[in-house]
Design a protein around this motif. Structure first.
Motif, mmCIF file in Angstrom:
data_model
loop_
_atom_site.group_PDB
_atom_site.id
_atom_site.type_symbol
_atom_site.label_atom_id
_atom_site.label_comp_id
_atom_site.label_asym_id
_atom_site.label_seq_id
_atom_site.Cartn_x
_atom_site.Cartn_y
_atom_site.Cartn_z
ATOM 1 N N LEU A 197 18.623 40.281 13.453
ATOM 2 C CA LEU A 197 19.546 40.260 12.320
ATOM 3 C C LEU A 197 19.383 38.991 11.484
ATOM 4 N N VAL A 198 19.199 37.864 12.139
ATOM 5 C CA VAL A 198 18.979 36.621 11.404
ATOM 6 C C VAL A 198 17.684 36.706 10.613
ATOM 7 N N LEU A 199 16.624 37.230 11.230
ATOM 8 C CA LEU A 199 15.343 37.376 10.535
ATOM 9 C C LEU A 199 15.467 38.321 9.347
ATOM 10 N N MET A 200 16.181 39.418 9.516
ATOM 11 C CA MET A 200 16.377 40.347 8.405
ATOM 12 C C MET A 200 17.164 39.689 7.270
ATOM 13 N N GLY A 201 18.155 38.883 7.607
ATOM 14 C CA GLY A 201 18.903 38.165 6.584
ATOM 15 C C GLY A 201 18.034 37.200 5.808
ATOM 16 N N ILE A 202 17.141 36.497 6.509
ATOM 17 C CA ILE A 202 16.226 35.574 5.832
ATOM 18 C C ILE A 202 15.273 36.347 4.921
ATOM 19 N N ILE A 203 14.758 37.466 5.407
ATOM 20 C CA ILE A 203 13.834 38.279 4.597
ATOM 21 C C ILE A 203 14.539 38.791 3.346
ATOM 22 N N ILE A 204 15.755 39.294 3.489
ATOM 23 C CA ILE A 204 16.491 39.811 2.341
ATOM 24 C C ILE A 204 16.808 38.685 1.352
ATOM 25 N N PHE A 205 17.184 37.529 1.857
ATOM 26 C CA PHE A 205 17.504 36.396 0.989
ATOM 27 C C PHE A 205 16.308 35.998 0.134
ATOM 28 N N TYR A 206 15.145 35.824 0.777
ATOM 29 C CA TYR A 206 13.971 35.398 0.017
ATOM 30 C C TYR A 206 13.420 36.512 -0.875
ATOM 31 N N THR A 207 13.578 37.756 -0.463
ATOM 32 C CA THR A 207 13.151 38.861 -1.320
ATOM 33 C C THR A 207 13.986 38.896 -2.589
ATOM 34 N N ARG A 208 15.282 38.707 -2.472
ATOM 35 C CA ARG A 208 16.141 38.681 -3.656
ATOM 36 C C ARG A 208 15.797 37.502 -4.558
ATOM 37 N N ARG A 209 15.469 36.363 -3.968
ATOM 38 C CA ARG A 209 15.103 35.198 -4.766
ATOM 39 C C ARG A 209 13.813 35.452 -5.543
ATOM 40 N N VAL A 210 12.829 36.110 -4.902
ATOM 41 C CA VAL A 210 11.561 36.393 -5.571
ATOM 42 C C VAL A 210 11.772 37.388 -6.708
ATOM 43 N N VAL A 211 12.614 38.392 -6.491
ATOM 44 C CA VAL A 211 12.867 39.391 -7.520
ATOM 45 C C VAL A 211 13.602 38.757 -8.699
ATOM 46 N N GLU A 212 14.528 37.817 -8.439
ATOM 47 C CA GLU A 212 15.229 37.139 -9.530
ATOM 48 C C GLU A 212 14.273 36.318 -10.379
ATOM 49 N N ASN A 213 13.227 35.773 -9.756
ATOM 50 C CA ASN A 213 12.250 34.991 -10.500
ATOM 51 C C ASN A 213 11.245 35.880 -11.246
ATOM 52 N N LYS A 214 11.383 37.181 -11.091
ATOM 53 C CA LYS A 214 10.480 38.172 -11.711
ATOM 54 C C LYS A 214 9.018 37.911 -11.329
ATOM 55 N N TRP A 215 8.836 37.520 -10.070
ATOM 56 C CA TRP A 215 7.491 37.224 -9.584
ATOM 57 C C TRP A 215 6.693 38.514 -9.403
ATOM 58 N N LEU A 216 7.393 39.609 -9.107
ATOM 59 C CA LEU A 216 6.692 40.877 -8.862
ATOM 60 C C LEU A 216 6.277 41.585 -10.138
ATOM 61 N N ASN A 217 6.866 41.242 -11.284
ATOM 62 C CA ASN A 217 6.567 41.947 -12.539
ATOM 63 C C ASN A 217 5.294 41.428 -13.181
#
Length: 114
Positions: A94-114
């Protein structure tokens, strides 16, 4: 004005630290050592010290008695170990999933995937 408040609090900090240091010095000098010297300590009879320590010892033994009341069979001990291991692994997952979700949201906010 926020700038004036920041300057006034910055000027106040050394004064507060000096006052705290002075109070600590006065407290330490005024009350002396934390532990009294052996000559100042009261001398008790050995019987009084034994009786004073007998009550806490009896209370701790009485609280340990339920642990001796029943034995746990090997299957129950194994089940407890397995459940403890599963709960630790799930907590880490659960802690690992929380870290993954946190950093995934941060990357998407930076529009790194676009």
């Amino acid at each position: 004005d926020p700038g004036t408040m920041a300057r006034s609090s910055a000027a106040l900090l050394p004064v507060v630290l000096a006052a705290a240091a002075l109070a600590a010095l006065v407290f330490n000098v005024g009350f002396g050592a934390f532990v009294p010297s052996p000559s100042a300590a009261s001398v008790e009879a050995p019987a009084a010290r034994f009786l004073a320590s007998a009550a806490p010892a009896a209370m701790s033994m009485a609280s340990a008695l339920p642990a001796f009341a029943e034995e746990i069979d090997s299957a129950e001990a194994y089940n407890r170990k397995v459940m403890t291991g599963v709960s630790v692994c799930l907590s880490l997952a659960l802690v690992l999933m929380g870290i993954i979700i946190f950093y995934t949201r941060r990357v998407v906010e930076n529009k790194w995937l676009n």
